[in-house]
Design a protein around this motif. Sequence first.
Motif, PDB file in Angstrom:
ATOM      1  N   SER A 141       0.808  -1.218   0.000  1.00 31.93           N
ATOM      2  CA  SER A 141       0.000   0.000   0.000  1.00 31.93           C
ATOM      3  C   SER A 141       0.837   1.262   0.000  1.00 31.93           C
ATOM      4  N   GLN A 158      -6.018  -1.656   6.741  1.00 30.52           N
ATOM      5  CA  GLN A 158      -5.055  -1.626   5.652  1.00 30.52           C
ATOM      6  C   GLN A 158      -5.015  -2.943   4.903  1.00 30.52           C
ATOM      7  N   VAL A 165      -2.275   4.245   4.913  1.00 32.73           N
ATOM      8  CA  VAL A 165      -0.954   3.761   5.299  1.00 32.73           C
ATOM      9  C   VAL A 165       0.000   4.918   5.586  1.00 32.73           C
TER      10      VAL A 165
END
Length: 442
Positions: free
Chosen positions: A18, A153, A293
């Motif tokens: 990410s 996430q 993130v």
Amino acid sequence: MSITPKLNRFDLSMIVVSLVIGMGIFAAPAEVAKNSSTPLLYFGAWLLGGAVSLCGALTFAEIGARYPTTGGFYKVFSYCFHPAFAFMINWVLVISNAASVAAVALIGAEYINPVIMPQSLQNDTGIKIMTITSVLILYIINYLGIKMSARTQNVLTLFKIGMILILCTAVFKGNIHAAKEVIAYHNNNNISAFGISLVAVFFTYGGYQQTINFGGDIINPKINIPKAIFFGIATVISLYMLINFAYYSVLGISGLQHKTTLAATLAGVLFGAAGYKIVSLLMFVSVLAFVNVNIMANPRVYYAMAEDGILPARFKRVNNQTQVQEFGLSFFVGAVLIILFFASSFQTILSYVMFFDTVGLSTAAITIFILRRKTKQLNNTGIYIMKWYPLIPVIFITTYWFVTISIFIENPQAALICISAFIAGLIIYYITKRSQKPITTL
């Protein structure tokens, strides 16, 4: 309160993916195609970018294994060079990261706004409202705890990977341009054009270095950091080559040069008229993963700076239950929201962000040579040690300085502004240190 490790190898692998896959892969290919007007140069730029990024990932994996600590991207500069140099590099990178997050969040809002907003808010005001709302929602999730944000996430990242794989299937339904496109290429300075094309490529591949900021959050960091970085960057390279092949197969180089909504085009090939709405949702989720993130990672740099006394002590205060730096988190999100009112287009900020990144990353990679000497007692303790040293870090550093010079030649004004920002950071550091009062015993 100190930070307690709570993230496992899979959590960190998803963080790596990410950190790297933001919106760049859905915008940068058009920029690369404009400067690489032949398929050979185009795919050469992406392959070289992937190979160099892998060299960087391996270098930072060993840096993270030899020096696992919270806010590692700041701490390693301080440990290997000097706190003043560490602050000079990191303060502009934090600004750059906030600008990148703000700009990417705006792009995501531009995709989703026409789908869910009423007609009266399908304008700049509506985009701002959507952007701010999404950032605030992620702020609340991160405020609830590091494990909660990590779970969020993981879901967003797996969704993003699935989205890219689905878009890649457009190659089986689209018109194949690869075999029939002939381009006359008349650039008299192929090396310069190739260097500029790498600016967008490395912007798209960048981000994995921030994983060393989570050194204090990772369970068994000396083993899990390098393995997670390697797995994450290998996944990214594979996905990037797949989707670039899909772009080229459906559009060709000439089509890439004139298309900005690349993902929407592939979705249109797959899903017809409904493709735009589908890809708008997918792109927005991809943006949420990137923003989330970065909200997780950047406050860890503040923590490290506060430990060295460069920032006020409140930046290193951690909630005992949630493991969240509540003030540091709020500060970074506040910076993103402020920049949202000034952020320009992806193309405008690219040179500024990448000049900061190329200087910062290449200089950070140099620390491996110092760490090898300072931490040689760790060599036989089972930590990750890269093969083909020193060739791997030398390739990474040399290529990034080639890109830095290319930016300077192409856009000297942006480069000079960035250099001034670095110098300002050095001045701020010494002013801050001089104004600090001696610590007295209570």
